[in-house]
Design an enzyme around this catalytic site. Structure first.
Site, short mmCIF file in Angstrom:
data_model
loop_
_atom_site.label_atom_id
_atom_site.label_comp_id
_atom_site.label_asym_id
_atom_site.label_seq_id
_atom_site.Cartn_x
_atom_site.Cartn_y
_atom_site.Cartn_z
N SER A 224 -0.87 0.29 6.05
CA SER A 224 -1.27 -0.61 7.12
C SER A 224 -2.30 -1.60 6.61
O SER A 224 -3.05 -1.31 5.67
CB SER A 224 -1.85 0.18 8.30
OG SER A 224 -2.16 -0.67 9.39
N ASP A 225 -2.32 -2.77 7.23
CA ASP A 225 -3.29 -3.79 6.85
C ASP A 225 -3.64 -4.62 8.07
O ASP A 225 -2.83 -4.73 9.01
CB ASP A 225 -2.75 -4.69 5.74
CG ASP A 225 -3.82 -5.60 5.17
OD1 ASP A 225 -4.71 -5.09 4.47
OD2 ASP A 225 -3.79 -6.82 5.44
N GLN A 226 -4.82 -5.21 8.05
CA GLN A 226 -5.26 -6.03 9.18
C GLN A 226 -5.99 -7.27 8.69
O GLN A 226 -6.71 -7.22 7.68
CB GLN A 226 -6.18 -5.21 10.09
CG GLN A 226 -6.61 -5.95 11.37
CD GLN A 226 -7.53 -5.11 12.21
OE1 GLN A 226 -8.68 -4.87 11.84
NE2 GLN A 226 -7.04 -4.66 13.35
N GLY B 6 -0.58 -4.94 10.64
CA GLY B 6 0.75 -4.55 10.18
C GLY B 6 0.80 -3.07 9.86
O GLY B 6 -0.22 -2.45 9.54
N LYS C 194 0.83 -1.21 0.00
CA LYS C 194 0.00 0.00 0.00
C LYS C 194 0.87 1.26 0.00
O LYS C 194 0.58 2.22 -0.72
CB LYS C 194 -0.93 -0.01 1.21
CG LYS C 194 -2.03 -1.06 1.13
CD LYS C 194 -2.86 -1.10 2.41
CE LYS C 194 -3.94 -2.16 2.34
NZ LYS C 194 -4.76 -2.23 3.58
#
Length: 208
Positions: free
Chosen positions: A79-81, A116, A63
């Site tokens: 960020s990622d989840q 993250g 991203k």
């Protein structure tokens, strides 16, 4: 003048959040420093046999990189989840029925929420990453409670179908976490560490 310690500087002129998430935007606003928002628009599907930890870190970096070329001399945050149970990656439900099914499957179980974060300095192309794991202990909620929760909170765009900053805690017995902000979508403790490592201290006064 001593150079033993890295100088504390004010936030950079350009800080970019590579995300379309309203939750991450609200969390980043807590830092009280100006930032831009640029949606990366990448494919977020897991790769074959990709572990949850690898997925959220890969997508966090992807991203940030997706928008980096548009922001020279900037600090870009990605960020990622993902929610995981028994090693299975559980994404955003997208529909009311899918959210109800997910939450019914969680009843009486522990679910890990992996979040993250990546900080990319576009001037140096240096990337720093961190990962937070929050374990949610779901109570044995009834189907009626779950349906009412989904109706009221509408967590359709949340990993695992639960909004921790909303009514989600009413479905839980407890949460094990080092960073309450991580479950919402952006680990501010880890982000603060990554920004300071790049010479950016959100608590520094402009001009210091």
């Amino acid at each position: 003048m001593s150079h033993d310690r890295q100088a504390v500087t004010a936030p950079p002129v350009v800080l970019v959040l590579a995300s379309s998430s309203r939750y991450r935007r609200a969390l980043l606003q807590r830092l009280g420093i100006p930032f831009n928002v640029d949606a990366p628009g990448i494919d977020e599907a897991p790769l074959p046999r990709e572990a949850p930890r690898e997925l959220v870190l890969r997508l966090s970096v992807a991203k940030a990189r997706a928008v980096a070329s548009r922001w020279p001399n900037a600090i870009v945050i990605g960020s990622d989840q993902a929610a995981t149970a028994d090693g299975q990656i559980l994404g955003k439900p997208g529909t009311v029925d899918a959210a109800i099914r997910q939450l019914q499957a969680f009843s009486g179980r522990n679910v890990d929420f992996l979040t993250g974060v990546a900080v990319l300095n576009t001037a140096t192309d240096r990337v720093r990453t961190a990962l937070d794991t929050t374990t949610a202990r779901f109570r044995a909620a009834s189907e009626a409670e779950i349906r009412r929760y989904v109706e009221r909170d509408r967590p359709l765009d949340c990993a695992g179908g639960i909004r921790f900053e909303g009514l989600g805690p009413l479905l839980l017995d407890g949460v094990d976490t080092a960073d309450p902000s991580a479950a919402i979508g952006l680990p501010l403790i880890a982000l603060g560490d990554l920004l300071r490592a790049e010479g950016v201290n959100p608590l520094a006064k402009p001009g210091d």
